[in-house]
Design an enzyme around this catalytic site. Sequence first.
Site, PDB file in Angstrom:
ATOM      1  N   THR A   1     112.823  81.909 -38.918  1.00 53.39           N
ATOM      2  CA  THR A   1     112.181  83.207 -39.151  1.00 53.39           C
ATOM      3  C   THR A   1     111.353  83.515 -37.909  1.00 53.39           C
ATOM      4  O   THR A   1     111.178  82.664 -37.038  1.00 53.39           O
ATOM      5  CB  THR A   1     111.251  83.175 -40.387  1.00 53.39           C
ATOM      6  OG1 THR A   1     110.096  82.379 -40.065  1.00 53.39           O
ATOM      7  CG2 THR A   1     111.942  82.597 -41.598  1.00 53.39           C
ATOM      8  N   ASP A   2     110.809  84.713 -37.860  1.00 58.57           N
ATOM      9  CA  ASP A   2     109.977  85.069 -36.712  1.00 58.57           C
ATOM     10  C   ASP A   2     108.749  84.166 -36.630  1.00 58.57           C
ATOM     11  O   ASP A   2     108.296  83.805 -35.553  1.00 58.57           O
ATOM     12  CB  ASP A   2     109.553  86.532 -36.797  1.00 58.57           C
ATOM     13  CG  ASP A   2     110.751  87.460 -36.609  1.00 58.57           C
ATOM     14  OD1 ASP A   2     111.753  86.991 -36.015  1.00 58.57           O
ATOM     15  OD2 ASP A   2     110.701  88.609 -37.071  1.00 58.57           O
ATOM     16  N   CYS A   3     108.234  83.780 -37.822  1.00 60.34           N
ATOM     17  CA  CYS A   3     107.046  82.934 -37.816  1.00 60.34           C
ATOM     18  C   CYS A   3     107.393  81.446 -37.764  1.00 60.34           C
ATOM     19  O   CYS A   3     106.592  80.634 -37.330  1.00 60.34           O
ATOM     20  CB  CYS A   3     106.176  83.259 -39.022  1.00 60.34           C
ATOM     21  SG  CYS A   3     107.088  83.426 -40.563  1.00 60.34           S
ATOM     22  N   TYR A   4     108.584  81.110 -38.260  1.00 58.73           N
ATOM     23  CA  TYR A   4     109.016  79.704 -38.262  1.00 58.73           C
ATOM     24  C   TYR A   4     110.378  79.600 -37.585  1.00 58.73           C
ATOM     25  O   TYR A   4     111.411  79.503 -38.244  1.00 58.73           O
ATOM     26  CB  TYR A   4     109.109  79.182 -39.701  1.00 58.73           C
ATOM     27  CG  TYR A   4     107.774  79.088 -40.392  1.00 58.73           C
ATOM     28  CD1 TYR A   4     106.803  78.206 -39.927  1.00 58.73           C
ATOM     29  CD2 TYR A   4     107.491  79.870 -41.517  1.00 58.73           C
ATOM     30  CE1 TYR A   4     105.571  78.114 -40.560  1.00 58.73           C
ATOM     31  CE2 TYR A   4     106.269  79.778 -42.154  1.00 58.73           C
ATOM     32  CZ  TYR A   4     105.315  78.892 -41.678  1.00 58.73           C
ATOM     33  OH  TYR A   4     104.106  78.799 -42.296  1.00 58.73           O
ATOM     34  N   PRO A   5     110.415  79.600 -36.241  1.00 56.91           N
ATOM     35  CA  PRO A   5     111.692  79.689 -35.537  1.00 56.91           C
ATOM     36  C   PRO A   5     112.522  78.404 -35.540  1.00 56.91           C
ATOM     37  O   PRO A   5     113.740  78.454 -35.444  1.00 56.91           O
ATOM     38  CB  PRO A   5     111.289  80.066 -34.115  1.00 56.91           C
ATOM     39  CG  PRO A   5     109.878  79.641 -33.972  1.00 56.91           C
ATOM     40  CD  PRO A   5     109.267  79.727 -35.327  1.00 56.91           C
TER      41      PRO A   5
END
Lengths: 399, 139
Positions: free
Chosen positions: A138-142
């Site tokens: 994700t954008d926060c958890y790449p």
Amino acid sequence: MAQIRSITDINEKIQKGEAVVVTAEEVISLVEEYGAEETARRVDVVTTGTFGPMCSSGAFLNLGHPTPRMRMSKVYLNGVNAYGGIAAVDVFLGATEIPDTDPANQNYPGSFNYGGAHVIEDLVAGKQVFLEASSYGTDCYPRQKLEAWIKLEDINEAYLFNPRNCYQNYNVAVNLSDRTIYTYMGILKPRLGNANYCSAGQLSPLLNDPLYRTVGVGTKLFLGGDIGYVSWYGTQHNPCGARGENDVPRTPAGTLALIGDLKKMKSKWLRGVSYLGYGVTLQVGVGLPIPVLDVDVLRHAAVKDGDIVAQVVDYSESYPQGIGGSLGEVTYAQLKSGSITVQGKEIPTAPLSSYPKAKEIAETLKQWIIAGDFTLTEPVASLPSADSGKKSKPLKASK
Amino acid sequence: MVRRKLVLRFPASAVENPFVYTLAKEYNVVANILKANINPRKEGRLVVELYAEEKDYEAAIDFLQSRGVTILPLAQQIVWVEENCTQCGACTGICPTGALWIKRPEMTVSFDGEKCIVCEHCLKACPARAVEARYLSGE
């Protein structure tokens, strides 16, 4: 029932080093010698213990954030899946989980040599455990993949959270069929070849406080070698079944959900074990202190093996098919003698729950209290008891 | 009658001979195989209980030795690892000879190697895997 002392009174005595503490085994002979009323006046706390397989156990772990950050949707510890469907880097490692590569019962009866319970034991023993994690990014958890060797000390938070422990009484398992069967109650030989039981009987926590008069939500106890707490009543908590005149359930009844700091526990009291043909489970050590508030509490805590009965259940058909019914009642004194008689046949008995270890736990807890290291707690809320009307419902399958 | 538990070691050259058949047919020896590890063209090992008349037994032992079989006594082949034992007692319901037994009233688990017939049922009946088979005798 006139109260003899409050928990506050007991804690004051503990802090002064004056509390009188005995185990649930020792209290039996005291009552026989001095009677219940005199013993209740003398004894402040009765300690109990149990060390048996408790499948509904597991641990919440916070593994810590790597860089770049990662959600960790799928997590394996030594090849055993830990549930990651909660917040990033939080997982729940269940005791009975087995590696995806374990052939299970495809090679019947399966050995189940390693599983979640063994990972818990290894972590508590300070061993390195191999972590493999994967996730969608994700954008926060790449980050999408990770491998690492970790130890319990590397993990931010690790707490044992067992949804169903300390079963108050349990079945005695036998096999009426013509073949050996492999169950969570151990190996059962055909045609009533043996009988397995699983309770510490007169030392078992909930058998000594049968109506949950003193144990409740928040009760502090011995868990896995350190301090734990009752977090709720356990799953399948079933307080409204048949009871004897001494209020002790005649069938599996109450259960406790327990919580405690895994980092402080000892692998001696959390052992991964393998049941042939069934699976992996965690042998958990629990000890409950019972404050002697009045004579009734003491009378309950002085229950002895000869006054606790269990149902003999056929695990070849009656149990798996949900037919129900009992082949008879036996006492824990009979079970511990080494043989019982079922359908006119004398059959050998074996325990799955360790009595000597239960005794060691009760003794350890007693020493903690005597030394002033462990004080008693007032429950925050009570557990549903025999008058609650609580029932366990079966599941109706649609297909 | 003689009843002995032995470990037989077969050289690779002899491993394909039908020894158990010969023991029964030629020497009237009952051979109860407790554990076998036999592979073509490799050294083999047989844990066996022999039951026979004294003179038949001795003749059979001479025969085996003449064919290059090393014979070792079987002593304490099942090892109960006490520090791994959780003292539950599950093994005691499975052990056919009472070698794994419960001392009462303490309810502690003990192991009596004298009574053990190396059936190995305990190896997997023990949830804590505290029983091990070791075939090290005399070696």
